[in-house]
Design a protein around this motif. Structure first.
Motif, PDB file in Angstrom:
ATOM      1  N   ALA A  82     -11.425  33.039  19.698  1.00  0.00           N
ATOM      2  CA  ALA A  82     -12.139  33.973  18.812  1.00  0.00           C
ATOM      3  C   ALA A  82     -11.235  34.443  17.686  1.00  0.00           C
ATOM      4  N   LEU A  83      -9.964  34.698  18.014  1.00  0.00           N
ATOM      5  CA  LEU A  83      -9.009  35.115  16.981  1.00  0.00           C
ATOM      6  C   LEU A  83      -8.786  34.003  15.956  1.00  0.00           C
ATOM      7  N   SER A  84      -8.731  32.763  16.440  1.00  0.00           N
ATOM      8  CA  SER A  84      -8.580  31.622  15.525  1.00  0.00           C
ATOM      9  C   SER A  84      -9.762  31.518  14.573  1.00  0.00           C
ATOM     10  N   LEU A  85     -10.981  31.751  15.107  1.00  0.00           N
ATOM     11  CA  LEU A  85     -12.175  31.724  14.260  1.00  0.00           C
ATOM     12  C   LEU A  85     -12.146  32.845  13.225  1.00  0.00           C
ATOM     13  N   LYS A  86     -11.708  34.022  13.645  1.00  0.00           N
ATOM     14  CA  LYS A  86     -11.597  35.155  12.720  1.00  0.00           C
ATOM     15  C   LYS A  86     -10.625  34.836  11.592  1.00  0.00           C
ATOM     16  N   ASN A  87      -9.461  34.268  11.958  1.00  0.00           N
ATOM     17  CA  ASN A  87      -8.472  33.914  10.940  1.00  0.00           C
ATOM     18  C   ASN A  87      -9.010  32.842   9.997  1.00  0.00           C
ATOM     19  N   ALA A  88      -9.783  31.886  10.555  1.00  0.00           N
ATOM     20  CA  ALA A  88     -10.381  30.844   9.718  1.00  0.00           C
ATOM     21  C   ALA A  88     -11.371  31.442   8.732  1.00  0.00           C
ATOM     22  N   ASP A  89     -12.144  32.436   9.182  1.00  0.00           N
ATOM     23  CA  ASP A  89     -13.078  33.127   8.289  1.00  0.00           C
ATOM     24  C   ASP A  89     -12.330  33.788   7.135  1.00  0.00           C
ATOM     25  N   ASN A  90     -11.204  34.437   7.459  1.00  0.00           N
ATOM     26  CA  ASN A  90     -10.417  35.109   6.423  1.00  0.00           C
ATOM     27  C   ASN A  90      -9.858  34.114   5.416  1.00  0.00           C
ATOM     28  N   VAL A  91      -9.422  32.953   5.916  1.00  0.00           N
ATOM     29  CA  VAL A  91      -8.893  31.910   5.017  1.00  0.00           C
ATOM     30  C   VAL A  91      -9.981  31.432   4.061  1.00  0.00           C
ATOM     31  N   ILE A  92     -11.191  31.228   4.590  1.00  0.00           N
ATOM     32  CA  ILE A  92     -12.306  30.766   3.751  1.00  0.00           C
ATOM     33  C   ILE A  92     -12.586  31.768   2.636  1.00  0.00           C
ATOM     34  N   VAL A  93     -12.630  33.049   2.977  1.00  0.00           N
ATOM     35  CA  VAL A  93     -12.908  34.092   1.982  1.00  0.00           C
ATOM     36  C   VAL A  93     -11.783  34.147   0.946  1.00  0.00           C
ATOM     37  N   ASP A  94     -10.534  34.091   1.428  1.00  0.00           N
ATOM     38  CA  ASP A  94      -9.398  34.150   0.497  1.00  0.00           C
ATOM     39  C   ASP A  94      -9.398  32.964  -0.464  1.00  0.00           C
ATOM     40  N   MET A  95      -9.693  31.765   0.054  1.00  0.00           N
ATOM     41  CA  MET A  95      -9.710  30.577  -0.798  1.00  0.00           C
ATOM     42  C   MET A  95     -10.809  30.669  -1.851  1.00  0.00           C
ATOM     43  N   ALA A  96     -11.915  31.321  -1.489  1.00  0.00           N
ATOM     44  CA  ALA A  96     -13.059  31.408  -2.403  1.00  0.00           C
ATOM     45  C   ALA A  96     -12.909  32.533  -3.414  1.00  0.00           C
ATOM     46  N   GLN A  97     -12.270  33.636  -3.026  1.00  0.00           N
ATOM     47  CA  GLN A  97     -12.310  34.838  -3.852  1.00  0.00           C
ATOM     48  C   GLN A  97     -10.972  35.246  -4.456  1.00  0.00           C
ATOM     49  N   LYS A  98      -9.865  34.785  -3.890  1.00  0.00           N
ATOM     50  CA  LYS A  98      -8.563  35.185  -4.410  1.00  0.00           C
ATOM     51  C   LYS A  98      -8.003  34.118  -5.341  1.00  0.00           C
ATOM     52  N   THR A  99      -7.236  34.558  -6.315  1.00  0.00           N
ATOM     53  CA  THR A  99      -6.555  33.620  -7.200  1.00  0.00           C
ATOM     54  C   THR A  99      -5.387  32.983  -6.445  1.00  0.00           C
ATOM     55  N   VAL A 100      -4.834  31.936  -7.019  1.00  0.00           N
ATOM     56  CA  VAL A 100      -3.673  31.277  -6.403  1.00  0.00           C
ATOM     57  C   VAL A 100      -2.512  32.259  -6.287  1.00  0.00           C
ATOM     58  N   LYS A 101      -2.321  33.089  -7.311  1.00  0.00           N
ATOM     59  CA  LYS A 101      -1.234  34.083  -7.276  1.00  0.00           C
ATOM     60  C   LYS A 101      -1.445  35.074  -6.131  1.00  0.00           C
ATOM     61  N   GLN A 102      -2.677  35.532  -5.951  1.00  0.00           N
ATOM     62  CA  GLN A 102      -2.983  36.449  -4.856  1.00  0.00           C
ATOM     63  C   GLN A 102      -2.739  35.781  -3.498  1.00  0.00           C
ATOM     64  N   ARG A 103      -3.135  34.519  -3.400  1.00  0.00           N
ATOM     65  CA  ARG A 103      -2.959  33.806  -2.125  1.00  0.00           C
ATOM     66  C   ARG A 103      -1.479  33.606  -1.810  1.00  0.00           C
ATOM     67  N   LEU A 104      -0.662  33.348  -2.827  1.00  0.00           N
ATOM     68  CA  LEU A 104       0.771  33.182  -2.603  1.00  0.00           C
ATOM     69  C   LEU A 104       1.382  34.503  -2.120  1.00  0.00           C
ATOM     70  N   ALA A 105       1.022  35.599  -2.762  1.00  0.00           N
ATOM     71  CA  ALA A 105       1.541  36.907  -2.346  1.00  0.00           C
ATOM     72  C   ALA A 105       1.148  37.212  -0.904  1.00  0.00           C
ATOM     73  N   ALA A 106      -0.113  36.933  -0.575  1.00  0.00           N
ATOM     74  CA  ALA A 106      -0.591  37.177   0.786  1.00  0.00           C
ATOM     75  C   ALA A 106       0.133  36.290   1.794  1.00  0.00           C
ATOM     76  N   THR A 107       0.383  35.040   1.418  1.00  0.00           N
ATOM     77  CA  THR A 107       1.076  34.105   2.311  1.00  0.00           C
ATOM     78  C   THR A 107       2.513  34.537   2.557  1.00  0.00           C
ATOM     79  N   LEU A 108       3.197  34.990   1.525  1.00  0.00           N
ATOM     80  CA  LEU A 108       4.577  35.454   1.689  1.00  0.00           C
ATOM     81  C   LEU A 108       4.640  36.676   2.612  1.00  0.00           C
ATOM     82  N   LEU A 109       3.677  37.576   2.475  1.00  0.00           N
ATOM     83  CA  LEU A 109       3.614  38.740   3.365  1.00  0.00           C
ATOM     84  C   LEU A 109       3.340  38.307   4.799  1.00  0.00           C
ATOM     85  N   TYR A 110       2.447  37.330   4.959  1.00  0.00           N
ATOM     86  CA  TYR A 110       2.115  36.802   6.293  1.00  0.00           C
ATOM     87  C   TYR A 110       3.340  36.169   6.945  1.00  0.00           C
TER      88      TYR A 110
END
Length: 229
Positions: A133-161
């Motif tokens: 269930a946690l894996s599915l939740k994380n996959a949902d978040n990835v889908i939303v981030d890929m659709a709605q965040k810019t590449v710069k936002q995704r890089l910042a989020a990835t570095l924090l992760y």
């Protein structure tokens, strides 16, 4: 490499902690352990896994090949994690590929042995379900981030992760060495774009770079970018 499951500290970090001592002793007798060198494939997309891997040490990247022939990294699996749990509940081939980011030690537990515990131990079954269930939740978040965040936002989020999920070295760097191509494949962009953005973040004092080492200097600044401020 050897070791008994019932004495292994790593299992405390995953679903195996719900198994009884007798179950762990049985699993210990049927598992196989091996070393996987940096860059080696743990399993391929389209392969029947037929069991689960318990990561005793190291990190692997889990990716899926897109239609345009580029890998999209969807997970980074570290010490203490299980991988292959989905193979326990379906007979389909894996839709993902796993490659060692650094040298790894893994234990493989055959599907038929784990199924015995899923049928008899409800606590273990619940732990497996929680992780899926946690894996599915994380996959949902990835889908939303890929659709709605810019590449710069995704890089910042990835570095924090990465900074949060992996320990720091003695020097203070994130304790995982990803290539620039790997980082690009996490955030879904061209390698050149990832390199340019990392350089931009460095100039702004958000991070420092030494070879493949990344030092996070300003978490708040990265979070502001990730959140779109």
């Amino acid at each position: 490499m050897s070791g008994k499951c019932e004495q292994c500290i790593v299992r405390q970090f995953n679903s195996l902690k719900a198994l009884t001592k007798d179950e762990l002793v049985r699993i210990s007798g049927c598992k196989t352990s091996k070393y996987v060198k940096k860059g080696e494939i743990l399993f391929e997309e389209g392969e029947h896994i037929n069991g689960v891997y318990c990561i005793r040490d190291g990190v692997c990247k889990v990716s899926k090949m897109s239609d345009n022939g580029r890998d999209q990294i969807v997970h980074l699996i570290r010490k203490g994690d299980l991988i292959g749990e989905r193979s326990l509940v379906n007979n389909e081939v894996s839709n993902l590929k796993a490659i060692a980011v650094n040298d790894m030690e893994v234990c493989f537990i055959p599907k038929e042995e784990i199924l015995k515990d899923l049928e008899k131990n409800p606590n273990f079954t619940m732990e497996i379900l929680k992780n899926m269930a946690l894996s599915l939740k994380n996959a949902d978040n990835v889908i939303v981030d890929m659709a709605q965040k810019t590449v710069k936002q995704r890089l910042a989020a990835t570095l924090l992760y990465l900074n949060d999920r992996f320990n720091s070295t003695e020097a203070g760097a994130i304790d995982i060495h990803l290539s620039r191509e790997d980082i690009a494949n996490v955030i879904g962009t061209a390698t050149e774009s990832a390199i340019r953005l990392l350089s931009e973040f460095k100039k702004k004092g958000l991070i420092n770079l030494k070879g493949k080492e990344i030092f996070v200097l300003n978490e708040k600044g990265l979070k502001d970018i990730s959140d779109g401020f």
